[in-house]
Design an enzyme around this catalytic site. Structure first.
Site, PDB file in Angstrom:
ATOM      1  N   ASN A 217       0.848  -1.187   0.000  1.00  0.00           N
ATOM      2  CA  ASN A 217       0.000   0.000   0.000  1.00  0.00           C
ATOM      3  C   ASN A 217       0.883   1.235   0.000  1.00  0.00           C
ATOM      4  O   ASN A 217       2.111   1.135   0.021  1.00  0.00           O
ATOM      5  CB  ASN A 217      -0.963  -0.017   1.197  1.00  0.00           C
ATOM      6  CG  ASN A 217      -0.227  -0.063   2.521  1.00  0.00           C
ATOM      7  OD1 ASN A 217       0.445   0.891   2.907  1.00  0.00           O
ATOM      8  ND2 ASN A 217      -0.337  -1.190   3.226  1.00  0.00           N
ATOM      9  N   ASP A 286      -4.325  -6.498   4.848  1.00  0.00           N
ATOM     10  CA  ASP A 286      -5.386  -7.357   5.358  1.00  0.00           C
ATOM     11  C   ASP A 286      -5.347  -8.741   4.726  1.00  0.00           C
ATOM     12  O   ASP A 286      -5.839  -9.707   5.315  1.00  0.00           O
ATOM     13  CB  ASP A 286      -6.751  -6.716   5.079  1.00  0.00           C
ATOM     14  CG  ASP A 286      -6.954  -5.437   5.880  1.00  0.00           C
ATOM     15  OD1 ASP A 286      -6.505  -5.394   7.037  1.00  0.00           O
ATOM     16  OD2 ASP A 286      -7.551  -4.487   5.340  1.00  0.00           O
ATOM     17  N   LYS A 296       9.463 -16.484 -10.628  1.00  0.00           N
ATOM     18  CA  LYS A 296       8.719 -15.380 -11.208  1.00  0.00           C
ATOM     19  C   LYS A 296       7.611 -15.881 -12.119  1.00  0.00           C
ATOM     20  O   LYS A 296       7.841 -16.728 -12.990  1.00  0.00           O
ATOM     21  CB  LYS A 296       9.665 -14.471 -11.992  1.00  0.00           C
ATOM     22  CG  LYS A 296       8.972 -13.290 -12.642  1.00  0.00           C
ATOM     23  CD  LYS A 296       9.949 -12.452 -13.449  1.00  0.00           C
ATOM     24  CE  LYS A 296       9.212 -11.331 -14.188  1.00  0.00           C
ATOM     25  NZ  LYS A 296      10.124 -10.516 -15.015  1.00  0.00           N
ATOM     26  N   ILE A 315      -3.151  -7.954  14.036  1.00  0.00           N
ATOM     27  CA  ILE A 315      -2.279  -7.688  15.177  1.00  0.00           C
ATOM     28  C   ILE A 315      -3.034  -7.030  16.321  1.00  0.00           C
ATOM     29  O   ILE A 315      -2.935  -7.446  17.488  1.00  0.00           O
ATOM     30  CB  ILE A 315      -1.080  -6.814  14.736  1.00  0.00           C
ATOM     31  CG1 ILE A 315      -0.226  -7.575  13.713  1.00  0.00           C
ATOM     32  CG2 ILE A 315      -0.241  -6.411  15.941  1.00  0.00           C
ATOM     33  CD1 ILE A 315       0.906  -6.755  13.122  1.00  0.00           C
ATOM     34  N   PHE A 331      -4.663   2.868  14.862  1.00  0.00           N
ATOM     35  CA  PHE A 331      -4.919   3.882  13.840  1.00  0.00           C
ATOM     36  C   PHE A 331      -5.888   3.308  12.822  1.00  0.00           C
ATOM     37  O   PHE A 331      -5.877   2.101  12.533  1.00  0.00           O
ATOM     38  CB  PHE A 331      -3.621   4.295  13.136  1.00  0.00           C
ATOM     39  CG  PHE A 331      -2.931   5.463  13.767  1.00  0.00           C
ATOM     40  CD1 PHE A 331      -2.872   6.691  13.131  1.00  0.00           C
ATOM     41  CD2 PHE A 331      -2.333   5.340  15.018  1.00  0.00           C
ATOM     42  CE1 PHE A 331      -2.230   7.775  13.710  1.00  0.00           C
ATOM     43  CE2 PHE A 331      -1.688   6.403  15.611  1.00  0.00           C
ATOM     44  CZ  PHE A 331      -1.638   7.629  14.955  1.00  0.00           C
TER      45      PHE A 331
END
Length: 409
Positions: A217, A286, A296, A315, A331
């Protein structure tokens, strides 16, 4: 060494810019010298038209700096002067100076010194009322405040131009008192978490699809690193578990680098029993690929690729079971309904405190606006620079932690 540090004389860099109020800077220098503070004076060219450098040299007992390349330190005095100083105080600060510092310019010795500083900075504006109230000046002042600069004043009253209104520089006694109060508050801040152990997570995680690709992200880690630095400044023993980011480690912080959500979870669970406060700032993935390829994955033009994903370890939820004795702060970065979704997450994960923000505004930004969510409701904070916000959040966390300890002891 500790005893030697205690005996070092405190030092302030006093900057003077072009304003009729420059004469007040002489009294400010005298007040500090009288109280045992060493004063290094730096003057702009315009300031020298209002008051002679020799006057400030006589009052401070030290050389006065007016040119970028003068003095010792291999021509780098415009940088070296701020090292070891307790503060840079610019009084008076003209409209032109405020504009140049807000823009990050460094084309004279004083502005360069301010840009290269490692210490707190204060400015005491002095100018005509129309100059002070002009939208451009107000934008510059807002930018400086967001960057952590302390703006002292101005006062209202009769101005040198004959007009009346805001724009008078604060009296020297008021400036000296404001600076002293700031450092008294800093001393108090340094004791907020003294002797406490804080564990933080920050940054993104990276979940491998194959040896070269993965799911991640856009978290920069800036908020988590700022919180780690603020916690250390508040006296805590800080351990920072960082996902893949390139940010420098804050001073006084122990850093552990991890990559995946599982690695972050393992590092957290291995240390959680030895801490007082946990702050989960990391944007933990997630989901992760259920079966990462060992080689690969080659592109086949005629075929689409389907990835099977599995949930990663939660967590924060796991810590509610593993470490109920630890004050846990989470958060939440939401794209809509921030307070509602944040409160739902807080209750779901049994957190004493959750800090929610709008994901679109916070990611990769240098400032942030958050809402604190606890048992007493929602408490919004204004947008501010992340370093300033981190210090405010550490104050809020410390206050709630002390109350939580009383309730749960």
């Amino acid at each position: 060494m500790a005893e030697q540090m205690k005996t070092l004389q405190p030092r302030i860099v006093l900057g003077i810019t072009g304003s009729v109020a420059a004469y007040k800077a002489a009294e400010l220098a005298r007040l500090w010298v009288k109280s045992g503070i060493a004063v290094d004076v730096v003057m702009t060219g315009a300031a020298c038209r209002f008051i002679a450098p020799l006057t400030l040299q006589a009052l401070s007992g030290r050389p006065v700096w007016t040119q970028m390349w003068e003095g010792a330190q291999d021509g780098m005095q415009h940088i070296a002067l701020s090292r070891g100083a307790q503060a840079i105080v610019v009084a008076p600060a003209s409209a032109d100076f405020l504009a140049r510092v807000a823009q990050g310019r460094a084309d004279d010795v004083l502005s360069a010194l301010c840009l290269a500083r490692e210490c707190p900075m204060f400015v005491a504006p002095a100018m005509n009322v129309q100059m002070w109230t002009h939208p451009a000046t107000q934008r510059n002042v807002a930018r400086l405040r967001a960057d952590g600069v302390n703006v002292l004043g101005p006062d209202s009253g009769d101005l040198a131009c004959g007009e009346t209104g805001e724009g008078r520089m604060l009296p020297p006694e008021a400036i000296a008192a404001a600076v002293a109060t700031h450092f008294a508050e800093e001393t108090a801040f340094g004791a907020l978490l003294a002797g406490r152990r804080v564990l933080l997570t920050a940054g993104p995680t990276f979940e491998a699809i194959d040896p070269v690709r993965g799911l991640t992200n856009r978290s920069s880690g800036k908020m988590g690193f700022a919180l780690a630095q603020a916690a250390a400044q508040a006296g805590a023993e800080v351990t920072l578990i960082a996902g893949p980011v390139t940010l420098p480690t804050p001073p006084g912080v122990a850093r552990i680098d991890v990559t995946s959500a599982q690695e972050m979870a393992d590092a957290t669970f291995a240390r959680i029993d030895r801490v007082d406060i946990f702050i989960g700032v990391a944007a933990v993935a997630d989901y992760a690929p259920a079966a990462p390829a060992e080689q690969k994955i080659k592109k086949e033009a005629s075929e689409s690729l389907t990835l099977m994903l599995r949930p990663t370890v939660d967590i924060l939820a796991e810590l509610a079971q593993r470490a109920p004795h630890v004050f846990r702060v989470g958060f939440a970065a939401e794209s809509q309904n921030i307070a509602v979704l944040g409160e739902a997450k807080r209750r779901r994960k049994h957190l004493p405190l959750l800090i929610a923000n709008r994901a679109q505004d916070a990611i990769n930004a240098d400032d942030n606006e958050v809402i604190l969510l606890d048992d007493s409701g929602a408490h919004p904070l204004p947008r501010m620079d992340k370093s300033l916000l981190a210090r405010r959040l550490i104050r809020e966390i410390a206050s709630r932690w002390h109350q939580w300890k009383k309730t749960n002891s």
